[in-house]
Motif scaffolding. Structure first.
Motif, short mmCIF file in Angstrom:
data_model
loop_
_atom_site.label_atom_id
_atom_site.label_comp_id
_atom_site.label_asym_id
_atom_site.label_seq_id
_atom_site.Cartn_x
_atom_site.Cartn_y
_atom_site.Cartn_z
N THR A 335 0.83 -1.09 0.08
CA THR A 335 -0.09 -0.05 0.01
C THR A 335 0.92 1.33 0.09
O THR A 335 0.54 2.24 -0.60
CB THR A 335 -0.95 0.00 1.20
OG1 THR A 335 -1.73 -1.25 0.96
CG2 THR A 335 -1.93 1.13 1.26
N TYR A 336 2.05 1.11 0.79
CA TYR A 336 2.87 2.54 0.88
C TYR A 336 3.34 2.66 -0.62
O TYR A 336 3.46 3.72 -1.14
CB TYR A 336 3.86 2.14 1.99
CG TYR A 336 4.97 3.41 2.07
CD1 TYR A 336 4.42 4.21 3.00
CD2 TYR A 336 6.12 3.60 1.38
CE1 TYR A 336 5.18 5.55 3.11
CE2 TYR A 336 6.81 4.89 1.59
CZ TYR A 336 6.25 5.82 2.32
OH TYR A 336 6.98 6.80 2.58
N ASP A 337 3.84 1.40 -1.20
CA ASP A 337 4.41 1.50 -2.59
C ASP A 337 3.57 2.31 -3.69
O ASP A 337 3.90 3.05 -4.12
CB ASP A 337 5.12 0.19 -3.01
CG ASP A 337 6.34 -0.55 -2.42
OD1 ASP A 337 7.12 0.45 -1.92
OD2 ASP A 337 6.39 -1.45 -2.60
N GLU A 338 2.20 1.82 -3.45
CA GLU A 338 1.11 2.24 -4.36
C GLU A 338 0.99 3.82 -4.13
O GLU A 338 0.59 4.62 -5.11
CB GLU A 338 -0.01 1.44 -4.18
CG GLU A 338 -0.30 0.20 -4.70
CD GLU A 338 -1.26 -0.77 -4.46
OE1 GLU A 338 -2.18 0.10 -4.00
OE2 GLU A 338 -1.49 -1.81 -4.62
N GLU A 339 0.98 4.26 -3.09
CA GLU A 339 0.72 5.56 -2.77
C GLU A 339 1.80 6.43 -2.83
O GLU A 339 1.79 7.64 -3.34
CB GLU A 339 0.32 5.74 -0.98
CG GLU A 339 -1.17 4.95 -0.95
CD GLU A 339 -1.40 5.31 0.43
OE1 GLU A 339 -0.64 5.54 1.28
OE2 GLU A 339 -2.54 4.63 0.89
N HIS A 340 3.35 5.99 -2.89
CA HIS A 340 4.52 6.69 -3.17
C HIS A 340 5.23 6.40 -4.09
O HIS A 340 6.29 7.25 -4.17
CB HIS A 340 5.10 6.91 -1.55
CG HIS A 340 4.39 7.41 -0.41
ND1 HIS A 340 3.53 6.36 0.22
CD2 HIS A 340 4.12 8.50 0.20
CE1 HIS A 340 3.00 6.99 1.31
NE2 HIS A 340 3.32 8.41 1.17
#
Length: 410
Positions: A335-340
């Motif tokens: 999720t962090y990868d997708e958002e950032h």
């Protein structure tokens, strides 16, 4: 018209289900009714094509352009209706090839003419065309019918084994295994066989060969109480049970069973440990996991005891609580990868694969080592453990990605 094929339809159409069937052209042409089978034109993957029904061709294509024949049927004919008329024989075969049938087998009793146009169409469409000597096509059809019915029966056993693998009650496991494959005794060992990729041999010929080999082991080894074989999806499962045999006697029996796999060079084999009959579901899982490893690495035989870390990865994939914990931590990083727009998951996988060696990981990811260290700090923060020691953190990631261990190694 299509008298025998209609019998096939009457017998099978009531089920309405063909998913999971594995009868192939290779299985059909391996039947006793076939003699001197010849492929008349090159056809890639011919013997691996699935057969879902059998039809008899005994009329010209004027009969509704053969619309009653369906894709996946194996067509049997002697082209007697076109005897002395090469043009009609060619038109009939071309029309049937365009129906995307599984294959066409022509009995040579009338010396059927096969034109170059037909040969080219067979190759172009990937529908094999065979000439054969042997029994009349009605006999072939009935033997094929029996094989298709056998496959459905084996599919039913596979579904019952699926249910067994979700059962955690030892008494139920013992009862179901006894009903499905007739095993008795106090201990059970499972052997899982898988055909080598691209091998055109008949699945059911292999199943019968394994069954015959294990029957010889059973008859010649006092330690073996029962031995039986069944299909499970695209595997052959062999169950060998032992009575009051010693460890040495069991080991000797296992060696004789393994020799069966050695004879069949077309098979990968996975071997479970000998477990209590009430733990038979574990034996099946062990053998399947070992067979999967044999397939991945091109080995003929792999034992569950030889999987080491891969055994724990397989066990983790079958534990719901473990998988839910693994998916939770992976989803936090994803999720962090997708958002950032970062690559924390990829970096975490590399950390696991290379046991935290920052220099090697940096080279693999084409990054500076300090970038890898920065990503490690970011991962700790995302997972809520910003002050965790690096070694403990790598251990955590190793558990998170344990179910994917085999994929990471590749």
């Amino acid at each position: 018209m299509r008298t025998v094929s209609h019998l096939l339809e009457d017998r099978f159409s009531c089920t309405g289900e063909t998913e999971g069937l594995v009868v192939t052209v290779a299985d059909i042409i391996a039947l006793p009714a076939f003699k001197n089978v010849e492929l008349v034109a090159p056809c890639e993957g011919a013997e691996r094509r699935e057969v879902r029904n059998v039809g008899i061709l005994d009329c010209p294509p004027d009969y509704n352009e053969y619309s009653v024949y369906v894709a996946g049927e194996l067509i049997l004919t002697n082209l007697g209706f076109a005897f002395g008329n090469p043009g009609m024989a060619e038109k009939s075969l071309l029309t049937m090839l365009r129906r995307d049938v599984a294959a066409i087998a022509i009995k040579t009793v009338y010396e059927p003419p096969i034109s170059d146009v037909v040969r080219k169409e067979s190759t172009a469409r990937g529908v094999p065309l065979y000439l054969y000597d042997g029994a009349y096509h009605e006999t072939v059809a009935y033997q094929s019918l029996d094989l298709l019915q056998r496959d459905r029966d084996e599919l039913d056993k596979g579904k019952a084994l699926d249910e067994l693998l979700t059962t955690h009650d030892g008494d139920q496991v013992r009862t179901r295994l006894s009903a499905l494959v007739g095993v008795t005794g106090s201990k059970l060992q499972c052997f899982a066989f898988a055909l080598r990729a691209g091998d055109p041999c008949s699945f059911y010929a292999m199943l019968d060969s394994v069954s015959s080999g294990l029957g010889t082991v059973r008859d010649g080894c006092a330690a073996v109480e029962s031995a039986s074989v069944c299909r499970y999806r695209d595997h052959i499962l062999a169950f060998v049970s032992y009575g009051s045999a010693s460890d040495e006697e069991q080991a000797a029996a296992e060696r004789r069973c393994v020799a069966v796999a050695s004879v069949e060079g077309s098979l990968h084999c996975g071997v479970s440990e000998a477990v209590h009959l009430s733990d038979g579901d574990l034996a099946i899982r062990q053998a399947l996991a070992a067979a999967a490893s044999a397939q991945r690495h091109g080995d003929q035989l792999v034992r569950w005891s030889g999987l080491h870390l891969s055994a724990f990865a397989s066990a983790a994939r079958h534990d719901r609580l473990f998988m839910s914990a693994s998916e939770l931590y992976r989803s936090m990083l994803a999720t962090y990868d997708e958002e950032h727009g970062t690559e924390l998951v990829r970096t975490a996988e590399a950390l696991v694969n290379w046991h935290g060696d920052v220099k090697v990981i940096a080279e693999e990811l084409h990054q500076h080592p300090n970038t890898v260290r920065y990503r490690m700090r970011k991962m700790k923060a995302v997972l809520g453990i910003p002050h965790e020691d690096d070694k403990v953190f790598i251990s955590l990631l190793s558990l998170v990605f344990l179910p994917d261990l085999d994929a990471l190694r590749r």
